[in-house]
Design an enzyme around this catalytic site. Structure first.
Site, PDB file in Angstrom:
ATOM      1  CB  CYS A  19      -1.080   0.033   1.074  1.00 36.37           C
ATOM      2  SG  CYS A  19      -2.505   0.801   0.802  1.00 36.37           S
TER       3      CYS A  19
ATOM      4  CG  HIS B 229      -3.577  -3.491   3.560  1.00 35.76           C
ATOM      5  ND1 HIS B 229      -2.413  -3.257   4.304  1.00 35.76           N
ATOM      6  CD2 HIS B 229      -4.063  -2.428   2.821  1.00 35.76           C
ATOM      7  CE1 HIS B 229      -2.336  -1.686   4.236  1.00 35.76           C
ATOM      8  NE2 HIS B 229      -3.426  -1.318   3.849  1.00 35.76           N
TER       9      HIS B 229
ATOM     10  CD  GLU C 214      -0.959  -6.192   5.442  1.00 37.51           C
ATOM     11  OE1 GLU C 214      -0.941  -6.539   3.939  1.00 37.51           O
ATOM     12  OE2 GLU C 214      -1.300  -5.146   5.646  1.00 37.51           O
TER      13      GLU C 214
HETATM   14  N1  GLN Z   1      -1.921   6.675   2.971  1.00 36.77           N
HETATM   15  C1  GLN Z   1      -2.020   6.057   1.847  1.00 36.77           C
HETATM   16  C2  GLN Z   1      -3.664   6.215   1.200  1.00 36.77           C
HETATM   17  O1  GLN Z   1      -4.335   6.623   1.653  1.00 36.77           O
HETATM   18  C3  GLN Z   1      -1.692   4.508   2.115  1.00 36.77           C
HETATM   19  C4  GLN Z   1      -2.677   3.845   3.039  1.00 36.77           C
HETATM   20  C5  GLN Z   1      -2.061   2.442   3.489  1.00 36.77           C
HETATM   21  O2  GLN Z   1      -0.950   2.238   3.329  1.00 36.77           O
HETATM   22  N2  GLN Z   1      -3.102   1.802   3.742  1.00 36.77           N
HETATM   23  O3  GLN Z   1      -3.364   5.582   0.184  1.00 36.77           O
END
Ligand code: GLN
Length: 542
Positions: A380, A514, A516
């Site tokens: 992410c 994600h 994970e």
């Molecule tokens: N801050 C980033 C966004 O909002 C990444 C978010 C994250 O890593 N879950 O896109």
């Protein structure tokens, strides 16, 4: 017939109620029953989505896009049953639903009260969205004695009474501390905690006693006597070397047998626990070790990255190696040289994150991994930072940045609405509410044939869970691909970059989702398996 097991905790918090519930779920499953696990949290936030990871640990996202308590992650990892939004509720959500109903006039003429209106809403939640489950396990957050958990305890008391003992069971988790000055185990905190529960009308049927050494039978008898619980239903829950031993340990102490006896279910046949003994064997007898640097922001609180550290361990299980985690606060790279912190590691992982603080350090970590050919996994935010790194340092887009950090002439990462004109699908803007407004939950992704990820997943299309507001800007694709970075996963409409990779690097993958969240000890996520495998190869080089 669905039976309900209510799990409460007493004496102190952090006794591992979530793991205890998850392990009981796994045991019942191993006896062939269908289970579902639920969490009721007493705080006033509508969901944990707006809470800092320091406050509440990781926010666990379900396929259907709910932002939930991290215990739902334990439930999924132990049972393999995908959690749903309907498995997690907070006081905040219950109250906002009740108040919305009041405003609509649904209670017209009535005085709206905690009992019955709030307790009814809780009971409705507990029983909603159930199909053919044999057991629903409901964990009540917090500790007995907290003012804020009272409506939940009242609701389960009522429900227990309505369902009767044949369909409900109360399990209470307490602590039996060893007082070193006296050289004795103390049962008094457990007695007091049960007394508190009894004062609320709940008689526990099973007591789980967290303890750091074997519970002598005299203490077990004493607890049974004072707490009005059968002796066999006082179950010692001793500390174990790995959390994946917990189901086996609880079974050995008779937990699932006692639960079955309570519900008058057969107990002769042993549950099938092979899966768990294989995992324990794997975790406890690794054939090697790799070190992974996790370069993040919330590294002081391990719960902030719960699913991540579990998924890395699963990657280790798949490769029969121990995965040692080197938690590094990315801000340190603003003061100290990256090399001294990263040159000894076998892999670098930059996890999800929010906000500008520490971002530069993550970009430096991605640069180090790219240049030194160290396996890199960007999740992410970690993908977004790797893309910015490529844009700035290879493509020569010096001002490349994310609009998350403020206005920029080169929004290589930005709100989709900022770079797609006339877009109908995305409603997110910088002004919208923060709560529940990110891209949340499962989204499909098409993988580029022949790419590393297509090979890893062994499938042309996948779905993974998201939780982010910003996206990699597709308008920079050709500039970025000239740097050697391949967009190997895209949303099916081809608009949202979901995965990037460098084919000429030993292992460099950034994912917008994600992964994970979906990894399980008995089904390690392919990306984590592959990343750890690359780290094993790397460890042989250094
Ligand atoms: N801050 C980033 C966004 O909002 C990444 C978010 C994250 O890593 N879950 O896109």
């Amino acid at each position: 017939m669905t039976r309900f097991i209510f799990i409460t905790g007493g004496v102190v918090s952090s006794l591992g109620k979530g793991l205890c519930s998850a392990s009981l779920g796994a045991l019942l499953q191993a006896r062939g029953y269908r289970v579902r696990l639920r969490k009721l949290d007493p705080y006033l936030n509508v969901d944990p989505g707006t809470m800092s990871p320091y406050q509440h640990g990781e926010v666990y996202v379900t396929d259907d896009g709910a932002e939930t308590d991290l215990d739902l992650g334990h439930y999924e990892r132990f049972t393999g049953v995908s959690s749903r939004g309907s498995d997690s509720v907070t006081t905040g959500r219950i109250y906002s639903n009740v108040i919305a109903k009041e405003r609509r006039g649904d209670y017209l003429g009535g005085t709206v009260q905690v009992i019955p209106h709030v307790t009814d809403a809780i009971k409705e939640f507990i029983q909603a969205d159930i199909t053919d489950e044999d057991f629903v396990l409901c964990e009540i957050g917090g500790t007995v004695g907290d003012i804020e958990s009272l409506p939940f305890l009242e609701a389960i008391r009522q429900l227990g009474n309505e369902l009767g003992a044949e369909r409900s069971l109360f399990m209470h988790l307490t602590l039996v501390p060893f007082i070193s000055a006296a050289g004795e185990l103390k049962t008094k905190p457990t007695q007091h905690s049960v007394k508190e529960l009894l004062g609320l009308g709940i008689q526990p049927d099973i007591l789980m006693c967290r303890i750091d050494r074997p519970l002598p039978s005299s203490d077990r008898r004493k607890i049974a006597l004072f707490c009005n619980v059968r002796e066999e239903a006082v179950i010692p829950a001793m500390d174990v070397d790995t959390i994946y031993r917990v189901p086996i340990a609880y079974h050995d102490e008779g937990l699932d047998t006692q639960v079955c006896k309570h519900f008058k279910l057969p107990t002769e046949q042993e549950p099938v626990l092979q899966r768990w003994s294989d995992i324990v064997e794997n975790v406890c007898r690794p054939e090697g070790e790799v070190t992974i640097a996790v370069v993040g922001k919330y590294v002081q609180l391990k719960d902030a990255y719960k699913s991540l550290s579990e998924a890395l361990e699963h990657g280790g299980i798949a490769n029969r190696v121990k995965v040692k985690l080197d938690w590094i606060d990315s801000e340190i790279f603003e003061r100290e040289d990256v090399v001294s912190h990263l040159e000894h590691v076998d892999g670098i992982l930059v996890p999800g994150g929010f906000g500008e603080r520490g971002a530069q350090g993550k970009i430096l970590a991605a640069k180090f991994a790219r240049e030194r050919k160290v396996p890199y996994f960007g999740i992410c935010f970690g993908m977004q930072m790797a893309v910015i790194e490529a844009a700035r340092n290879i493509a020569g887009i010096e001002k490349a940045s994310s609009t998350e950090f403020g206005p920029t002439p080169d929004a290589v990462v930005g709100l989709m609405t900022e770079w797609v004109k006339g877009n109908e699908v995305q409603k997110r803007t910088s002004e919208t509410d923060k709560g529940g407004t990110m891209r949340l939950g499962a989204y499909p992704c098409a993988l580029k044939p022949g790419s590393r990820v297509a090979e890893i997943y062994a499938s042309p299309s996948i779905t993974e869970r998201h939780r982010h507001r910003y996206e990699v800007n597709i308008n920079y694709r050709s500039q970025l691909e000239k740097t050697g970075l391949v967009f190997s996963g895209m949303s099916p409409d081809g608009v949202l970059p979901e995965i990037v990779e460098y084919p000429d690097h030993p292992w460099f993958v950034g994912v917008q989702f994600h992964p994970e969240l979906k990894s399980k000890p008995f089904e390690p996520h392919p990306l984590f398996t592959s990343f750890i495998q690359a780290a094993v190869t790397q460890s042989r080089l250094v």
